[in-house]
Motif scaffolding. Structure first.
Motif, PDB file in Angstrom:
ATOM      1  N   ALA A 133       0.833  -1.214   0.000  1.00 29.53           N
ATOM      2  CA  ALA A 133       0.000   0.000   0.000  1.00 29.53           C
ATOM      3  C   ALA A 133       0.863   1.257   0.000  1.00 29.53           C
ATOM      4  O   ALA A 133       0.546   2.240  -0.678  1.00 29.53           O
ATOM      5  CB  ALA A 133      -0.920  -0.013   1.223  1.00 29.53           C
ATOM      6  N   ILE A 134       1.960   1.212   0.727  1.00 27.31           N
ATOM      7  CA  ILE A 134       2.830   2.397   0.810  1.00 27.31           C
ATOM      8  C   ILE A 134       3.459   2.688  -0.556  1.00 27.31           C
ATOM      9  O   ILE A 134       3.469   3.827  -1.020  1.00 27.31           O
ATOM     10  CB  ILE A 134       3.910   2.195   1.907  1.00 27.31           C
ATOM     11  N   ASP A 135       3.952   1.638  -1.215  1.00 24.19           N
ATOM     12  CA  ASP A 135       4.555   1.834  -2.540  1.00 24.19           C
ATOM     13  C   ASP A 135       3.502   2.313  -3.544  1.00 24.19           C
ATOM     14  O   ASP A 135       3.774   3.152  -4.402  1.00 24.19           O
ATOM     15  CB  ASP A 135       5.215   0.542  -3.035  1.00 24.19           C
ATOM     16  N   ARG A 136       2.293   1.751  -3.446  1.00 24.48           N
ATOM     17  CA  ARG A 136       1.229   2.117  -4.389  1.00 24.48           C
ATOM     18  C   ARG A 136       0.811   3.584  -4.184  1.00 24.48           C
ATOM     19  O   ARG A 136       0.565   4.315  -5.135  1.00 24.48           O
ATOM     20  CB  ARG A 136       0.020   1.189  -4.189  1.00 24.48           C
ATOM     21  N   ALA A 137       0.786   4.037  -2.938  1.00 26.47           N
ATOM     22  CA  ALA A 137       0.325   5.410  -2.662  1.00 26.47           C
ATOM     23  C   ALA A 137       1.338   6.455  -3.122  1.00 26.47           C
ATOM     24  O   ALA A 137       0.994   7.609  -3.369  1.00 26.47           O
ATOM     25  CB  ALA A 137       0.048   5.567  -1.170  1.00 26.47           C
ATOM     26  N   GLY A 138       2.600   6.043  -3.255  1.00 20.82           N
ATOM     27  CA  GLY A 138       3.622   6.998  -3.686  1.00 20.82           C
ATOM     28  C   GLY A 138       3.702   8.188  -2.747  1.00 20.82           C
ATOM     29  O   GLY A 138       3.661   8.041  -1.525  1.00 20.82           O
ATOM     30  N   LEU A 139       3.781   9.386  -3.340  1.00 21.82           N
ATOM     31  CA  LEU A 139       3.943  10.594  -2.543  1.00 21.82           C
ATOM     32  C   LEU A 139       2.593  11.154  -2.070  1.00 21.82           C
ATOM     33  O   LEU A 139       2.544  12.164  -1.374  1.00 21.82           O
ATOM     34  CB  LEU A 139       4.690  11.628  -3.402  1.00 21.82           C
ATOM     35  N   ALA A 140       1.508  10.476  -2.458  1.00 17.91           N
ATOM     36  CA  ALA A 140       0.165  11.035  -2.202  1.00 17.91           C
ATOM     37  C   ALA A 140      -0.077  11.420  -0.738  1.00 17.91           C
ATOM     38  O   ALA A 140      -0.607  12.509  -0.476  1.00 17.91           O
ATOM     39  CB  ALA A 140      -0.909  10.062  -2.688  1.00 17.91           C
ATOM     40  N   PRO A 141       0.316  10.594   0.256  1.00 17.58           N
ATOM     41  CA  PRO A 141       0.016  10.991   1.643  1.00 17.58           C
ATOM     42  C   PRO A 141       0.735  12.272   2.070  1.00 17.58           C
ATOM     43  O   PRO A 141       0.286  12.953   2.987  1.00 17.58           O
ATOM     44  CB  PRO A 141       0.511   9.795   2.474  1.00 17.58           C
ATOM     45  N   LEU A 142       1.856  12.587   1.402  1.00 22.65           N
ATOM     46  CA  LEU A 142       2.587  13.807   1.760  1.00 22.65           C
ATOM     47  C   LEU A 142       2.104  15.004   0.942  1.00 22.65           C
ATOM     48  O   LEU A 142       2.387  16.149   1.304  1.00 22.65           O
ATOM     49  CB  LEU A 142       4.101  13.581   1.554  1.00 22.65           C
ATOM     50  N   GLN A 143       1.390  14.737  -0.143  1.00 17.50           N
ATOM     51  CA  GLN A 143       1.013  15.818  -1.077  1.00 17.50           C
ATOM     52  C   GLN A 143       0.295  16.990  -0.401  1.00 17.50           C
ATOM     53  O   GLN A 143       0.632  18.137  -0.679  1.00 17.50           O
ATOM     54  CB  GLN A 143       0.117  15.257  -2.196  1.00 17.50           C
ATOM     55  N   PRO A 144      -0.656  16.747   0.493  1.00 17.93           N
ATOM     56  CA  PRO A 144      -1.334  17.901   1.117  1.00 17.93           C
ATOM     57  C   PRO A 144      -0.348  18.823   1.830  1.00 17.93           C
ATOM     58  O   PRO A 144      -0.497  20.046   1.778  1.00 17.93           O
ATOM     59  CB  PRO A 144      -2.290  17.245   2.119  1.00 17.93           C
TER      60      PRO A 144
END
Ligand code: ZN
Length: 699
Positions: A133-144
């Motif tokens: 899940a972490i690899d799939r999410a990429g930078l998305a959780p940090l994007q905000p």
């Protein structure tokens, strides 16, 4: 969390009374009575010491480090994933196996009560371990967060962003916290101190030898790689890395050295918020404080005023774009362990340059450490249930009581201290609080939400929760139940403003503490740690705090001068220790720890002597494995300090760590101790016997 590393004096190379809200109770001058003599137990033969590890080809009077553990040192090289190796790591492996089972069980439980500690610990660890899940999410959780930072347009926006990022964890530009006021320990104060660096301390920015250049190259690569992974073209990533290095170098130049940070008076500077606002206009006080949720503060304690002068200039003169680049780096850096694999690998390659580790520790170990760090007391409750008994607590408390009695005798019979200083010292010793095992009152995590959705979001949520918890202390009574270490931690500390010594359950385990081992072994092992922490209150830093924990000079000038003279002998001894070509131990940086080792071992030896008297009277004291109790005491001390360490890690330790390398922690105190020379029959002139004229004598 600001002061934890600088103010707690830890036992290893790497934490009661009184109703909060009232003034501390008047200090009792009588010491607690020594416990009644315990009946002489029958100890099983040889528990606690490893006879096979002793190298009998070495003369104990020539090199006790090699004698006590030479065979072990040869047979136990540093594993590929570690940078140093010794008994703490072996106990660490055992503890980690137990903790892993607790975490696996918690993560496998999908029906824990929502909001319970078990749910939080299980969900946190499950999200941390889900690399797919972490690899799939990429930078998305940090994007905000990146978008929020990118939207900053002016100085006011930047100030709000600095406060916001501080609350997410990274100590950008400086360190901030709410902690006990060292000159009035009945209240909390807002504390600001130097920080904001990536390299371990300011010296790393200016050293130009080949090794240091290698570390700096790794630092530059690390920054370029993370900027690149986050989307920058190579040339832009390099330019951004250079910007961060330039800003950090400015901060580093204005920072105090590790030795300068050891002077508590020099690092206590109280200012009103109004005065601080005038001196540091670019910090935009008090708005910054309001953003940090401590807007009601009237005073600040500024650790290093000149550092904040430079920070003020940096914020005023540097282009906004560059300041934002710096903040972006620290967001990326702090998030790297929770981002896809290439980010964590880049972080490891940088750490490799510092520690020499050949291989990254397995993910479960890293995520276990993260769980301990952010949910330590929720997780720790589950550990304590399995790993710590009331009997172990009782015996540990009995040992501390015996060691305290011995310390009181050493103070009373001291030949160089005046009666006035002795009286204050005894008062301080009597007021010392002792915490063993785990907190009496656990942290309340009910306001913290943890889910399986995103590991990074959990990390940020936990840091925000901790920041708010800390900010809320301002104006509240001192919480004397609070712990600065989690229960499974294999370490201990002395906290000067609370005048307390703290021993987590994680350290009260074999081989450091074994209810089945004989007295000599336990006193040499965990007893040495107890004596070490207790005497931190009387080392060159600790002696500057009084019985109530206030930074106040209670020494007569003559006694202070005599102490300093005697301590300088210890500093000189350690300056001469040289583990690598051209690398010497820093006698000033390590002075407090070396004094605690020396004083601690001296008073613990006294406590053991009393214990043996009580057990055996004038009967012969039994030998185990051919060694007398006095010999086993010193063997136990030495065997727990044996250590193999990579050269990179050794250099870093010497540059940053107030603890001397294991080899010198082992032999340094013994070379000054007639008790050691007597135990092993070491003649004058042997290497482990300092000539009388060169010997340190303090307690
Ligand atoms: Zn220490």
């Amino acid at each position: 969390m600001l002061h934890f590393s600088s103010r707690f004096w830890l036992a290893a190379a790497l934490l009661l009374a009184g109703c909060a809200g009232t003034k501390p109770a008047a200090v009792a001058t009588a010491l607690p009575a020594a416990p009644a003599p315990a009946p002489a137990p029958t100890f099983p033969k040889g528990v606690g010491l490893d006879m096979a590890d002793i190298d009998r080809a070495v003369n104990p009077c020539e090199d006790f480090f090699q004698f006590s553990g030479g065979n072990w040192l040869r047979g136990n090289p540093v594993p590929s994933y570690a940078s140093s190796w010794g008994p703490r790591n072996l106990l660490g492996n055992r503890t980690q196996d137990l903790l892993r089972k607790i975490l696996d069980d918690a993560a496998a439980t999908r029906n824990a009560a929502p909001g319970s500690n078990a749910q939080k610990v299980g969900d946190f660890y499950a999200a941390a371990m889900d690399t797919v899940a972490i690899d799939r999410a990429g930078l998305a959780p940090l994007q905000p967060e990146l978008a929020r930072l990118a939207a900053v347009r002016d100085a006011a926006g930047l100030r709000a962003e600095i406060a916001h990022i501080q609350q997410l964890g990274p100590g950008v530009f400086f360190r901030f916290g709410v902690d006990v006021d060292e000159k009035n320990t009945t209240q909390y104060a807002v504390q600001l101190s130097q920080g904001g660096l990536t390299l371990p301390n300011r010296d790393f920015y200016f050293k130009t030898d080949a090794r240091s250049e290698k570390v700096k190259a790794a630092y530059r690569t690390y920054m370029s790689q993370l900027f690149g992974l986050a989307g920058a073209a190579p040339a832009v990533a390099q330019r951004d890395a250079a910007t961060v290095e330039r800003l950090e170098t400015r901060l580093a130049k204005a920072s105090r050295t590790p030795v300068e940070l050891r002077d508590p008076q020099a690092n206590y500077n109280q200012l009103t918020v109004a005065a601080a606002r005038q001196r540091y206009p670019a910090l935009a006080l008090p708005a910054l404080l309001a953003d940090l949720e401590v807007g009601k503060a009237k005073n600040l304690i500024v650790g290093q005023p000149a550092f904040f002068d430079e920070l003020n200039a940096v914020l005023k003169t540097e282009p906004l774009a560059d300041l934002k680049t710096y903040l972006r780096w620290h967001l990326l850096r702090a998030s790297a362990p929770a981002l896809p694999t290439p980010y964590a690998e880049a972080a490891f390659r940088y750490n490799q340059a510092l520690t020499g580790a050949k291989q990254q520790a397995p993910r479960w170990k890293r995520m276990q450490a993260a769980t301990d760090q952010v949910l330590g007391e929720a997780f720790g409750q589950l550990y304590v249930d399995q790993a710590f008994s009331p009997e172990a607590k009782a015996r540990a408390l009995e040992m501390v009581a015996n060691i305290r009695v011995s310390m009181a005798e050493h103070i009373s019979t001291n030949t160089w201290m005046s009666p006035a200083t002795k009286a204050e010292a005894l008062k301080k010793l009597a007021a010392l609080r002792v915490k063993v095992g785990y907190p009496d009152v656990w942290k309340d995590y009910s306001a913290l939400t943890i889910t399986r959705e995103s590991y990074l979001k959990n990390i940020f949520a936990a840091h925000r929760w901790e920041s708010r918890r800390e900010a809320a202390k301002l104006g509240q009574p001192i919480d004397r139940n609070e712990w600065g270490m989690t229960p499974p931690t294999i370490n201990a500390y002395y906290n000067p403003p609370l005048n307390e010594i703290v021993f987590p359950a994680g350290y009260l385990q074999p081989p450091f503490f074994d209810p089945k081992a004989d007295d000599a072994v336990n006193y040499g092992a965990i007893g040495g740690v107890m004596g070490h922490e207790m005497t931190h209150g009387f080392d060159d830093q600790g002696r500057q705090y009084d019985a109530a924990g206030n930074l106040r000079d209670w020494w007569t000038p003559a006694d202070a001068a005599e102490f300093t003279k005697r301590a300088a002998v210890v500093a000189r001894h350690y300056d001469a220790f040289s583990p690598l070509d051209s690398v010497h131990v820093n006698g000033q940086l390590t002075l407090g720890e070396n004094l605690a080792d020396f004083a601690g071992l001296t008073i613990v030896h006294g406590a053991l002597e009393k214990q043996l008297q009580q057990r055996y009277g004038s009967n012969p004291r039994p030998r185990f494995d051919g060694f007398t109790p006095e010999q086993r005491f010193f063997l136990s001390w030495a065997q727990l300090r044996r250590q193999n360490i990579r050269p990179e890690a050794l250099r870093q330790q010497i540059a940053t760590d107030p603890h001397s390398p294991g080899q010198y922690r082992t032999i340094g105190p013994l070379m000054n101790m007639p008790d050691f020379q007597r135990a092993f029959g070491c003649p004058e002139g042997s290497k482990m016997t300092r000539p009388a004229a060169d010997r340190a004598v303090i307690w």
